[in-house]
Design an enzyme around this catalytic site. Structure first.
Site, PDB file in Angstrom:
ATOM      1  N   GLU A 102       0.845  -1.189   0.000  1.00 41.25           N
ATOM      2  CA  GLU A 102       0.000   0.000   0.000  1.00 41.25           C
ATOM      3  C   GLU A 102       0.883   1.242   0.000  1.00 41.25           C
ATOM      4  OE1 GLU A 102      -3.256   0.490   2.700  1.00 41.25           O
ATOM      5  OE2 GLU A 102      -4.089  -1.496   2.272  1.00 41.25           O
ATOM      6  N   HIS A 108      -4.399   6.788  -0.056  1.00 40.10           N
ATOM      7  CA  HIS A 108      -3.691   5.518   0.073  1.00 40.10           C
ATOM      8  C   HIS A 108      -4.246   4.551  -0.956  1.00 40.10           C
ATOM      9  CE1 HIS A 108      -7.108   4.294   2.623  1.00 40.10           C
ATOM     10  NE2 HIS A 108      -6.705   3.032   2.496  1.00 40.10           N
ATOM     11  N   HIS A 115      -5.200   0.460  -2.359  1.00 42.05           N
ATOM     12  CA  HIS A 115      -5.600  -0.930  -2.100  1.00 42.05           C
ATOM     13  C   HIS A 115      -5.190  -1.741  -3.328  1.00 42.05           C
ATOM     14  CE1 HIS A 115      -9.131   0.356   0.784  1.00 42.05           C
ATOM     15  NE2 HIS A 115      -7.944   0.477   1.354  1.00 42.05           N
ATOM     16  N   ASP A 171     -10.050   1.194   7.602  1.00 42.88           N
ATOM     17  CA  ASP A 171     -10.024   2.607   7.198  1.00 42.88           C
ATOM     18  C   ASP A 171     -11.120   3.390   7.923  1.00 42.88           C
ATOM     19  OD1 ASP A 171      -7.967   2.202   5.391  1.00 42.88           O
ATOM     20  OD2 ASP A 171      -9.325   1.795   3.725  1.00 42.88           O
TER      21      ASP A 171
HETATM   22 ZN   LIG Z   1      -7.446   1.267   3.092  1.00 47.22          ZN
END
Ligand SMILES: [Zn+2]
Length: 154
Positions: A36, A94, A96, A107
């Site tokens: 990530e 961010h 995935h 999250d």
């Molecule tokens: Zn996430």
């Protein structure tokens, strides 16, 4: 959450950024996959309309495919850099690399910035996509992602 009800609610927030910024962010998140990637969005905000002028990557110290945590010193330096440039922190991005498309349960549980936009990149069949969200009091609301070379004046 009732998906149909959720989908019929108009987005109240929006975030505008340039196609170049979006492309640079995608290049960054795809370069770190399968880990990530994460970072901060700098810009300004007028009520629920957010304008991002720069996406600044921050190291994910977990180097994980399913979690991220920003390196604290780098995060602080980035906060300072944003402030000294006269900008505000408007969002967090961010990725995935293996899904899901929207915010994960983690999250949502760890969304400590209800005033910001969460940009989440997800990858499916080698194609990256990016969506924007507000996460407030465990409620997820999709925000409009507006791509434009003509950011509104401050
Ligand atoms: Zn996430």
């Amino acid at each position: 959450m009732d998906e149909l009800t959720h989908a019929s609610v108009p987005a109240f927030s929006s975030i505008s950024l340039t196609p170049d910024n979006l492309a640079a962010m995608q290049a960054h998140v795809s370069s770190l996959a399968p880990q990530e990637a994460c970072g901060l969005l700098a810009g300004w905000q007028v009520s629920d309309r957010f304008i991002a002028v720069e996406a600044i990557p921050v190291t994910n110290i977990l180097h994980s495919p399913v979690r991220y945590k920003m390196e604290p010193h780098e995060q602080l330096e980035t906060f300072n850099r944003i402030e000294s440039a006269g900008w505000e922190l408007v969002g967090i991005f961010h990725s995935h690399p293996a899904g899901p498309v929207g915010p994960s349960a983690t999250d949502i549980a760890e969304a400590y910035y209800p005033g910001l936009i969460y940009l989440i990149w997800s990858c499916s069949a080698s194609r990256w996509s990016c969506r924007a969200y507000r996460i407030r009091s465990n409620e997820v609301e999709e925000a409009d992602l507006i791509l434009t070379d003509h950011l509104p004046p401050r």
